[in-house]
Design a protein around this motif. Sequence first.
Motif, PDB file in Angstrom:
ATOM      1  N   ASN A 113       2.801  -2.611   5.095  1.00  0.00           N
ATOM      2  CA  ASN A 113       2.105  -1.958   4.081  1.00  0.00           C
ATOM      3  C   ASN A 113       1.289  -3.272   3.205  1.00  0.00           C
ATOM      4  N   SER A 158      -6.244   4.148  -0.484  1.00  0.00           N
ATOM      5  CA  SER A 158      -5.299   5.045  -0.037  1.00  0.00           C
ATOM      6  C   SER A 158      -3.967   4.744  -0.791  1.00  0.00           C
ATOM      7  N   ARG A 190       5.732   1.411  -2.656  1.00  0.00           N
ATOM      8  CA  ARG A 190       7.337   1.533  -2.767  1.00  0.00           C
ATOM      9  C   ARG A 190       7.910   0.205  -2.662  1.00  0.00           C
ATOM     10  N   LYS A 248      -8.203   0.960   2.702  1.00  0.00           N
ATOM     11  CA  LYS A 248      -6.730   0.780   2.672  1.00  0.00           C
ATOM     12  C   LYS A 248      -6.451   0.870   1.046  1.00  0.00           C
ATOM     13  N   THR A 307       0.946  -1.342   0.039  1.00  0.00           N
ATOM     14  CA  THR A 307       0.160   0.103  -0.004  1.00  0.00           C
ATOM     15  C   THR A 307       0.704   1.162  -0.016  1.00  0.00           C
ATOM     16  N   ASP A 308       2.224   1.186   0.350  1.00  0.00           N
ATOM     17  CA  ASP A 308       3.035   2.482   0.295  1.00  0.00           C
ATOM     18  C   ASP A 308       3.467   2.667  -1.076  1.00  0.00           C
TER      19      ASP A 308
END
Length: 395
Positions: free
Chosen positions: A231, A248, A222, A245, A219-220
């Motif tokens: 994440n 986002s 990266r 989530k 989810t980040d």
Amino acid sequence: MNESGINLATRGADTILPPGRLEELLESGRRLRVKLGLDPTAPMVTLGWAVVLRKLRHFQELGHTAVLIVGDFTARVGDPSGKSETRKRLTAEEVKAHAEPLLEQFRQVLLPEPLEIRWNSEWLESLDMTEILELTTTVTVAQMLERSDFANRYSEGNPISITEFLYPLLQGYDSVAVRADVELGGSDQLWNLMMGRNIQTRYGQEPQVALTMPLLTGTDGRNKMSQSLGNYIGVTEPASEMFGKTMSIPDHLLGEWFRLAADRPAGEVDAILEGVETGSRHPAQAKRLLARRIVSLYRGEGEADAAEEDFDRRFKYRRVPEDAPPFALPAGDPVYLPGLLRSAKLVASASEARRLIDAGAVRVDGASVGGYEVERQVLLDRVLTVGKRRSVFLN
RNA sequence: GCCGGGAUACCCAAGCGGCCAAAGGGAGCAGACUGUAAAUCUGCCGGCGAAGCCUUCGGAGGUUCAAAUCCUUCUCCCGGCACCA
């Protein structure tokens, strides 16, 4: 085997080796044994793991046998794949603690049949030295050191233990034990899957097809999704959490997530991405669709709709959430708010609570709270929120 | 085994007797702007019913009115040399 069967089997795949062999197998009309080995290194199935599990499910849908191997033994050895240092080895107790909840979650992603669940301690634990020596004859040190993870560590002078050399051999032996026709894995597993082919050949079996799936970005936006990085989205999470989530995640993940996390066919994904690119579809709208698809997959469409409504209420219209879990307001008047926030587990400490109150992030029925002492009247039967995501209903 | 360098909060990293709960960056949290996207900006970022107090700078002990900082010792990491081959 028809065209669409092959499409489903190969959809989203990263690498399939050797070329053409999978098509042959699918066309043979034989019921294939499709292996997926997962080490119970963590207690939860995330959307990342679900990528390969869903691939396994595709094969089930085509009538093939899913052979899911719980790597209870290999987790105690430690997979070196993609690691820059020696992986932590789990104890038998840790493995056991993870395995039970995992099984349930596996079943949530897979079809109930055709399904075979095996624990690799079944055959690995009793391997004797003679057999282990036999196994080690299948690879040379030079071959081992070709792997990029080992190569890097070796050239940088970092330690590589012999145990780590053993890991791919044991995983390959799993393929022999279950007579796998196909083995699935994340793209970091390719080398291990190819080793399975060597070992099967050594044991006189037809070598398996190796099919890898890309690693899902977390989810980040990266790093690859992992529980240690936080994440992740777990397949058992409540619908509203899953939905939120997903909303986002950064936009650039849309295509990848539609394909891998929502498990949608390429044509559909391309159409959506094109819409976003040409401006005929707003990215936020595409992401809503993505979130609804993901929630539907694990919670059903009804819950997906409810999650979307809840999302709108909470974030679009900034209303008070309706599903706030209840919390019994302790005795005493006035109420010491930092203490209440801490005991309701909305914050880690009273100090954090004080800071958040000072910052105006703590609200009662949507209205910011000014001080630390609040009259009981003001709190009873109200929703207490911290930021947008944390809330309880006081009663 | 010897010589040298190091271990600081979630991560990286400054500090080298008092002004240190500890600079800076990242991550995270909250707020503004938005689409719970990105980018940007602001605040917070050990604990405690809190003008104060308590616990933290690898472990243990010591010196000092006062230690993250000085000494002793232990553990672990890194570089070089030696040993082995």
